[in-house]
Design an enzyme around this catalytic site. Structure first.
Site, PDB file in Angstrom:
ATOM      1  N   GLU A   1      -6.081 -10.244  -1.512  1.00 30.53           N
ATOM      2  CA  GLU A   1      -7.066 -10.966  -0.723  1.00 30.53           C
ATOM      3  C   GLU A   1      -8.663 -10.552  -0.548  1.00 30.53           C
ATOM      4  OE1 GLU A   1      -5.272  -6.983   1.866  1.00 30.53           O
ATOM      5  OE2 GLU A   1      -3.306  -8.141   1.341  1.00 30.53           O
TER       6      GLU A   1
ATOM      7  N   HIS B   1     -10.480  -6.029  -2.002  1.00 33.44           N
ATOM      8  CA  HIS B   1     -11.442  -6.071  -0.911  1.00 33.44           C
ATOM      9  C   HIS B   1     -12.764  -5.367  -1.435  1.00 33.44           C
ATOM     10  CE1 HIS B   1      -8.808  -7.638   2.041  1.00 33.44           C
ATOM     11  NE2 HIS B   1      -7.647  -6.512   1.826  1.00 33.44           N
TER      12      HIS B   1
ATOM     13  N   GLU C   1       0.928  -1.470  -0.101  1.00 32.98           N
ATOM     14  CA  GLU C   1       0.134   0.176  -0.084  1.00 32.98           C
ATOM     15  C   GLU C   1       1.342   1.133   0.069  1.00 32.98           C
ATOM     16  OE1 GLU C   1      -3.074  -0.249   3.110  1.00 32.98           O
ATOM     17  OE2 GLU C   1      -3.674  -2.439   2.537  1.00 32.98           O
TER      18      GLU C   1
ATOM     19  N   ASN D   1       1.946  -4.734  -3.621  1.00 37.01           N
ATOM     20  CA  ASN D   1       0.596  -4.805  -3.043  1.00 37.01           C
ATOM     21  C   ASN D   1      -0.133  -3.817  -2.333  1.00 37.01           C
ATOM     22  OD1 ASN D   1      -1.174  -7.309  -2.514  1.00 37.01           O
ATOM     23  ND2 ASN D   1      -1.157  -6.686  -0.407  1.00 37.01           N
TER      24      ASN D   1
ATOM     25  N   ASP E   1     -12.299 -10.329  -0.745  1.00 34.93           N
ATOM     26  CA  ASP E   1     -13.337 -10.584  -0.709  1.00 34.93           C
ATOM     27  C   ASP E   1     -14.688  -9.673  -0.869  1.00 34.93           C
ATOM     28  OD1 ASP E   1     -12.771  -7.795   0.993  1.00 34.93           O
ATOM     29  OD2 ASP E   1     -12.106  -8.996   3.265  1.00 34.93           O
TER      30      ASP E   1
END
Ligand code: G3I
Length: 325
Positions: free
Chosen positions: A244, A216, A139, A180, A246
């Site tokens: 990651e 996400h 990030e 990432n 979801d």
């Protein structure tokens, strides 16, 4: 007779549903793995561990917390890997791959790093000592594509990125080194900034193997440019991974929201399938029981493909459909 036939068809449908295997399908689509995040406290739940160890579904694990800086170097030069090692042992016992997460991130940093008032050279040497492999840079950007004002950026500019990547390559020449980030799922300012960073690192000969797209997502909001954006990253000459995944919703979960969520998972998996440089997909845990979402976004949740009782949701079938697309 009719009853038996109806029962049989229900049984067959449910057999078909539960027999599908997410990693088997991913590998059949040419990917390296389908995987999931996990965390140490969860490893004491035996039903959870049974499914986590199901290698037909999961061939890769990411530690959700225990490999972060506050866990691995709580005091300067004092490294503790016991919790991270427990995740590695869980993976190794089942031949699963590990994604190291993460090396340099602005969150979950011990205060000796954030409040140390180190100068440029000292902080770069601290970064060098800390980075051994993994999701090396996590990030680095703000949503508008400018660099995040972390202690690393404000002290060293962008130098810390090359330092960390070079240190990681030196420590483990075989590890794939990633940057990432989130909100780089579709085209836009932040994705362009990531592409420009990777281009510039490659031009300087800094080792960089991949871009991690966290994913996400929010139900109904998967960008229409998702696949194009993956391809744009791949065209830079790096691999890409969904790291990651979801898809959260405002609770309560309704049949309509769960159906849309299933489509959203399918869209994302289909995009990875169709971009050959997309090497794999990792869920940010597989069950709603241990999802990070409700603790961070009040009133939201139900983001994973299995519910809180470890029962598969329509999203599971969405993933299957994506690999079969
Ligand atoms: O371990 C303590 C526990 O002792 C204490 O009782 C409890 C009280 O709040 O907190 C526990 O620590 C929590 C930790 O997760 C372990 O559960 C922290 O408060 C909590 O902040 C931490 O959240 C993690 C979050 O990163 C921190 O930023 C999530 O589990 C983790 O899933 C999440 O993961 C991040 C990725 O690393 C990067 N991308 C975004 C993703 C979601 O935020």
């Amino acid at each position: 007779m009719l009853k038996t036939a109806a029962l049989l068809s229900i049984l067959c449908a449910s057999f078909e549903f539960s027999a599908a295997q997410l990693n088997t399908l991913a590998q059949a689509a040419g990917k390296k793995y389908f995987g999931t995040a996990t965390d140490n406290p969860e490893l004491s739940n035996s039903s959870y561990v049974a499914q986590l160890s199901n290698t037909a579904d999961f061939h890769q694990l990411t530690a959700a917390n225990s490999m972060k800086w506050d866990a691995t170097e709580p005091n300067r030069g004092q490294f503790t890997f016991s919790a991270g090692d427990a995740i590695v042992a869980q993976a190794q016992a089942h031949g699963q791959l590990i994604r190291g997460h993460n090396c340099v991130w602005h969150n979950q940093l011990p205060s000796w790093v954030t409040a140390g008032n180190f100068n440029n050279a000292t902080l770069l040497s601290i970064v060098q000592t800390h980075c051994m492999s993994w999701d090396v840079i996590n990030e680095p950007f703000n949503d508008d594509g400018t660099f995040r004002q972390s202690v690393f950026f404000t002290t060293t500019g962008t130098s810390y990125i090359a330092t960390a990547l070079r240190a990681a390559r030196a420590a483990d020449p075989n590890a794939k080194l990633y940057i990432n980030d989130f909100n780089i799922e579709g085209t836009g300012a932040k994705s362009t900034a990531m592409a420009n960073l990777v281009k510039s690192l490659k031009a300087q000969g800094v080792p960089i193997d991949g871009i991690g797209i966290q994913a996400h997502m929010i139900v109904g909001e998967v960008p229409s440019t998702f696949q194009q954006n993956l391809q744009n990253f791949a065209n830079l000459g790096v691999e890409v991974a969904i790291t990651e995944l979801d898809v959260r919703m405002t609770l309560p979960a309704t049949p309509a929201l769960l159906a849309q969520q299933s489509k959203d998972y399918q869209t994302i998996i289909t995009a990875c399938k169709r971009v050959s440089a997309c090497v794999g997909v990792t869920l940010w845990d597989w069950t709603d029981k241990f999802s990070w979402v409700p603790g961070t976004f009040a009133g939201q949740g139900a983001a994973c493909p299995w519910d809180e009782n470890f029962v598969k949701k329509p999203a599971f079938q969405g993933i299957v459909n994506g690999w079969n697309a």
